[in-house]
Design an enzyme around this catalytic site. Structure first.
Site, mmCIF file in Angstrom:
data_model
loop_
_atom_site.group_PDB
_atom_site.id
_atom_site.type_symbol
_atom_site.label_atom_id
_atom_site.label_comp_id
_atom_site.label_asym_id
_atom_site.label_seq_id
_atom_site.Cartn_x
_atom_site.Cartn_y
_atom_site.Cartn_z
ATOM 1 N N GLU A 288 0.872 -1.264 0.014
ATOM 2 C CA GLU A 288 0.095 0.124 0.065
ATOM 3 C C GLU A 288 0.816 1.276 0.046
ATOM 4 O O GLU A 288 1.802 1.383 0.786
ATOM 5 C CB GLU A 288 -0.982 0.008 1.073
ATOM 6 C CG GLU A 288 -1.608 1.507 1.472
ATOM 7 C CD GLU A 288 -2.491 1.508 2.577
ATOM 8 O OE1 GLU A 288 -2.531 0.538 3.475
ATOM 9 O OE2 GLU A 288 -3.168 2.558 2.691
ATOM 10 N N ASP B 144 9.587 5.080 15.685
ATOM 11 C CA ASP B 144 9.532 6.879 15.411
ATOM 12 C C ASP B 144 9.985 7.650 16.599
ATOM 13 O O ASP B 144 9.478 7.005 17.767
ATOM 14 C CB ASP B 144 8.043 7.058 14.992
ATOM 15 C CG ASP B 144 7.781 8.809 14.649
ATOM 16 O OD1 ASP B 144 8.853 9.418 14.525
ATOM 17 O OD2 ASP B 144 6.680 8.922 14.571
ATOM 18 N N ASP C 285 10.479 11.185 18.059
ATOM 19 C CA ASP C 285 10.252 12.596 17.799
ATOM 20 C C ASP C 285 10.635 13.576 18.897
ATOM 21 O O ASP C 285 10.539 13.268 20.166
ATOM 22 C CB ASP C 285 8.663 12.692 17.606
ATOM 23 C CG ASP C 285 8.265 13.995 16.885
ATOM 24 O OD1 ASP C 285 7.442 13.687 15.917
ATOM 25 O OD2 ASP C 285 8.745 14.994 17.245
#
Lengths: 501, 500
Positions: free
Chosen positions: A122, A188, A190
């Site tokens: 996808e 991830d 951040d």
């Protein structure tokens, strides 16, 4: 400008490309002299970085505030009218000339010839006007590229490989036949999650000082994934503004179900609890080998990058938080007294005070030195240990921004980070799409006195500061493909033997 | 039980009849033996039982499982669960050890075996039922494994013949420091044995950092064996349930078993499956009125409300938890959008529309995939979900204050909302220490509404069933609102209360 029409440009795009090109020189006229120097400094030499850093800080804020004056830093600040990073024409040129489609394809496909690994994958596009288009899929790299050039997404994300082609998902008789099969294990990190411990910047802003938090995080997570879990193909990618993503691409990692992803995430997660939960590190003693190893990695960073660079306990409010993490009430009292009498005492000294006061009897009579040591270790962890956005890692079907796309806010390309030269990575020196356009234009200048035919053999990205990043990506992908190929050959051989039996 | 190749026909099932006579022959099976108290439920039962037994055994097991699930909703510790379950298990599903001189060993084990497989049929049909069934069966297995004697447990584990590689002496010396850091034992006692397995086999031990990992292998101390066995049990059960689900349509059954199975699965309703609420009668539920209503909110929602008012912002899970709650109390989509827009007063319309509007609409099923829209969005979070999923991270305000706050912050929050009675605070503290977060929340509820509750009980307005423990934030609101408005209620409201 003959060079400006890239060989891949098809006719229908000619007009628009020329438009872009017509814009670009006009811009260069204003500012070319000055900013070439800066661009070179940014990418090549370290001494320039420090000077550049201050400017960049200002620049980032400006982008955020959408300030329209950028005369001061014409090189990389987006000009609001013509050179916005999310401008469709800028994006077109970028996707057409700089984006490493071929390696992206090989990376996701794990083989040179198209397979379902790529075909059932996808892709989600963020289109102009913040339209979000999901469940796109493409049989080959060319078709992906073509569609991206048609739609000009400001960025796109990569999702999992599904059991069937995501485009056909609605034609299936029962919806349970459409489910995610595999995806890289992602992490991830951040910098906004560090807001309560960093003092230099907040929100979306970063500087080289707080980037050190990401450097430490990468070191700790990377070594755990390699040594403990035995993963080999780990790519770290700058997220374009204030963080980094990891893509663990080993076959074993890609095919993990949600439960396994959750358990890795849990294994790596140490900082827990929200704003109200008080102490955020609660770990068992003796420390797990992963934690003691992490402490060894993090201790020097704590001294340098936290105590000295961040000075996290300068204000008495923040110092109070430090005291709340220490176990001995009497010791806290004497520390508080000492710090109140000398306002502005540096964090390094405050940290040292804990031990010196404890030794000189500032604590209660039966001071538990073991508990104090544990608390100090916990504090080091709270101020240095990676703060992962754990949701990204837990789910097989989580989408994550593709490497090499442009961050719409900063214009920076999401380049891979070479972990062998992790300390040298400068997030503020990462090429911006605007900078790349200028580089390619000024490269023509070099070309005029050099050999014409050499230019033809070079890809556009090879002429710019994007080159080292693409080359790193290529070597990463090649190593991955090699590993994917080998077991197949081995299996064939084994089968051959079995036949003889 | 021998470990066998999956592809081979089970010896017990092997056709012993001459193939020419096959269609006329009675199928013959080896009598199932139960050498161990515990069962991995690998082989389905084959003997005949009566229809009454079929139903009765299934219902008995279901009682046990439902109670086990209730224990987990109440957040009981393993020890409390064991104590709570003991009488029930003895009544409905007794299972004696080999060492006990019970004469009914075989019958007990047969019942256990058969009832498991009957419920497997009943609960294989949907994903949700399968997941819950596997969860409670695992709990039951764990419970029984824990109360087994060490000798029988070891014998059972040996009989499973799982391929675990013992760690050799030299390797053990090499990683001595690391291994002893994970064994959790004091210096004096020596860990007897370690096993090396792929880390994927023991995900829960990895998640809790209770094993040493090297190059993808987990080094498991022998005392963690039960947890590995349990993980293996769950894994096989999940796979078997998948297969059963696929085979179900082919059951092609007459009207004897199917109705029983249907009935069984319907009785296993989830207490938290969904809170289908309509607006509480008489309440004005609008964006403007939320501030007034917030005094009826449970602490988790009050905290979210306060954070929202303080920061004019909430992070993702905070918005999710709060907007679903508001949806549950009857705030419609338009009002909800107004509420969120006005609450986030520091941002521009543009930012709001871009970044937040979608999530609110998604929660109401206004946008999103087909299934989301058809289902009318997500349902409000139950306490269970708030307690167990997504603990809040830095800067986040969602979750359950009783669980996710430390004691000082919890106490000060309680005082801010007007709970300052010492005995209540003391009770909350004890509940928190015992991990009884529901109890704490209900304690506060009872304190805040003590007058109304008394009145309701005295006048018999609310039955005991309507006053049971609250396990859903929306229930908290509903009950709180109704109680506070007891005096004002007219006849119409009374009718309403009968129904709820």
């Amino acid at each position: 400008m003959p060079h400006s029409i890239s060989p891949e440009t098809d006719n229908q795009n000619m007009d628009t490309v020329e438009e872009t090109m017509a814009d670009a020189p006009a811009k260069n006229d204003e500012s070319q002299e000055g900013d070439n120097d800066i661009t070179m400094e940014e990418t090549n030499t370290l001494p320039g970085v420090v000077k550049e850093e201050e400017k960049m800080d200002v620049k980032l804020e400006e982008i955020l505030a959408a300030a329209d004056s950028d005369d001061e830093f014409p090189s990389s600040a987006p000009e609001p009218v013509r050179m916005n990073a999310a401008d469709p024409e800028v994006m077109r040129t970028f996707y057409q000339r700089f984006f490493p489609w071929r390696y992206l394809f090989q990376w996701l496909n794990h083989s040179p010839t198209p397979t379902n690994d790529f075909g059932h994958r996808e892709f989600a596009f963020t289109l102009q006007g913040d339209i979000y288009s999901r469940y796109n899929s493409f049989p080959s790299a060319d078709l992906l590229r073509k569609d991206v050039l048609r739609l000009l997404p400001s960025r796109f994300e990569i999702g999992p490989v599904y059991t069937t082609n995501p485009r056909d998902r609605k034609t299936l008789r029962n919806s349970s036949a459409f489910k995610p099969l595999s995806k890289e294990l992602c992490f991830d990190i951040d910098l906004t999650d560090y807001d309560d411990i960093r003092t230099c910047c907040d929100k979306a802003n970063i500087c080289n000082r707080c980037w050190q938090f990401i450097t430490m995080a990468i070191k700790v997570v990377d070594v755990a994934l390699r040594e403990d879990f035995g993963f080999k193909h780990i790519m770290w990618v700058y997220s374009g503004r204030r963080g980094a993503h990891a893509w663990v691409c080993d076959k074993k990692a890609r095919t993990m179900d949600d439960q396994k992803r959750r358990s890795i995430a849990g294994y790596l997660e140490v900082i827990r609890g929200g704003a109200q939960s008080g102490k955020k590190v609660n770990v068992w003693r003796p420390l797990h080998p992963h934690l003691s190893r992490s402490l060894n990695i993090l201790a020097p960073h704590f001294q340098e990058d936290v105590l000295e660079a961040q000075d996290p306990w300068a204000s008495s409010e923040r110092a109070e938080h430090l005291l709340s993490l220490l176990p001995d009430k009497a010791l806290n009292e004497s520390l508080r007294k000492k710090w109140d009498s000398s306002p502005g005492r540096a964090s390094t000294s405050k940290w040292a005070d804990i031990d010196s006061l404890a030794r000189s009897g500032g604590g209660s009579k039966n001071l538990d030195t073991k508990a104090l040591l544990d608390a100090k270790q916990d504090i080091v962890l709270e101020y240095t240990y990676p703060r992962l956005d754990i949701e990204v890692s837990k789910k097989l079907n989580h989408l994550l921004k593709s490497p090499f796309v442009v961050h719409p806010g900063t214009g920076r390309v999401c380049v891979p980070i070479d972990t062998r030269k992790l300390e040298d990575f400068d997030p503020l020196g990462v090429p911006t799409v605007q900078g790349l356009l200028e580089e390619i234009d000024s490269w023509k200048g070099d070309d005029e006195d050099g050999s014409e035919d050499k230019a033809k053999n070079l890809q556009d990205w090879e002429k710019t500061s994007l080159r080292p990043y693409v080359e790193y990506f290529r070597s990463f992908v090649l190593a991955l493909m090699k590993d994917e190929r080998d077991p197949k050959i081995k299996r064939e051989r084994e089968e051959g033997q079995a036949m003889e039996f | 039980m021998l470990r066998q190749d999956i592809n081979r026909i089970d010896p017990k099932r092997r056709n012993v009849v001459d193939y020419r006579k096959k269609q006329f022959a009675e199928p013959t099976y080896k009598e199932t033996e139960y050498p161990h108290r515990l069962n991995f439920y690998e082989t389905p039962p084959t003997a005949d039982i009566t229809l009454e037994q079929f139903e009765q055994w299934a219902i008995d097991r279901l009682r046990v499982l439902a109670e086990l699930e209730a224990c987990s909703f109440r957040n009981y510790s393993p020890a409390e669960t064991a104590a709570h379950m003991k009488p029930l298990l003895e009544k409905y599903l007794p299972l004696d050890s080999n060492s006990s001189s019970s004469t009914k060993l075989s019958a007990e084990r047969q019942k256990d075996h058969y009832s498991h497989f009957i419920l497997r049929l009943a609960f294989a049909s949907t994903e949700d039922l399968r997941r819950r069934f596997s969860r409670v069966e695992t709990t039951l297995f764990r419970l029984r494994l824990a109360e087994d004697t060490a000798r029988e447990r070891n014998a059972f584990i040996q009989s499973l013949n799982l391929d675990w590689e013992p760690v050799a002496e030299d390797e053990r010396n090499k990683y001595f420091a690391e291994l002893s850091a994970t064994s959790g034992s004091r210096k004096g006692e020596e860990e007897t044995a370690w096993y090396k397995v792929d880390w994927e086999r023991v995900p829960d031990l990895v998640e809790a950092r209770r094993v040493f990992l090297r190059a993808g292998k987990a080094y498991v101390p022998s005392k963690e064996l039960p947890s590995m066995v349990t993980a293996e049990f769950t894994k096989r059960l999940d796979r078997a349930l998948e297969l059963t689900a696929r085979a179900l349509p082919r059951l092609d059954e007459d009207d004897r078993l199917t109705p029983i199975l249907d009935h069984l699965s319907k009785n296993f309703v989830t207490p938290d499956a969904g809170y289908f609420s309509s607006a509480v009668a008489g309440a004005e539920i609008t964006a403007r009125n939320i501030d007034n209503l917030s005094s009826h909110f449970p602490l988790c929602m009050q905290h979210l409300h306060r954070s929202l008012r303080r920061d004019a912002h909430l992070k993702h899970y905070g918005r999710l938890q709060y907007s679903l709650f508001l949806k549950g109390i009857g705030l419609n989509l338009e009002e909800s959008l107004i509420f969120w827009r006005t609450s986030f007063h520091k941002i521009t319309d543009d930012t709001f529309n871009k970044e937040y509007r979608y999530q609110v609409r998604y929660a109401y099923g206004d946008v999103g995939g087909d299934s989301n829209r058809r289902g009318g969005g997500s349902s409000p979070f139950s306490c269970q979900k708030i307690l167990m999923e997504h603990p809040p991270g830095p800067g986040e305000a969602h979750g359950c204050p009783y669980r996710h706050f430390n004691l000082e912050n919890l106490t000060s929050l309680l005082q801010q909302v007007g709970v300052s009675d010492r005995s209540v605070l003391q009770g909350v503290k004890e509940d928190k220490e015992n991990q009884k977060f529901h109890m704490a929340c209900n304690r506060v509820f009872e304190y805040v509404h003590k007058n109304e509750l008394k009145k309701a009980k005295d006048e018999g307005i609310m039955t005991a069933a309507e006053l049971e423990t609250i396990v859903h934030p929306n229930k908290y609101f509903e009950r709180s609102y109704l109680l506070k408005n007891l005096g004002k209620s007219n006849n119409g409201d009374d009718v309403k209360m009968e129904g709820f």
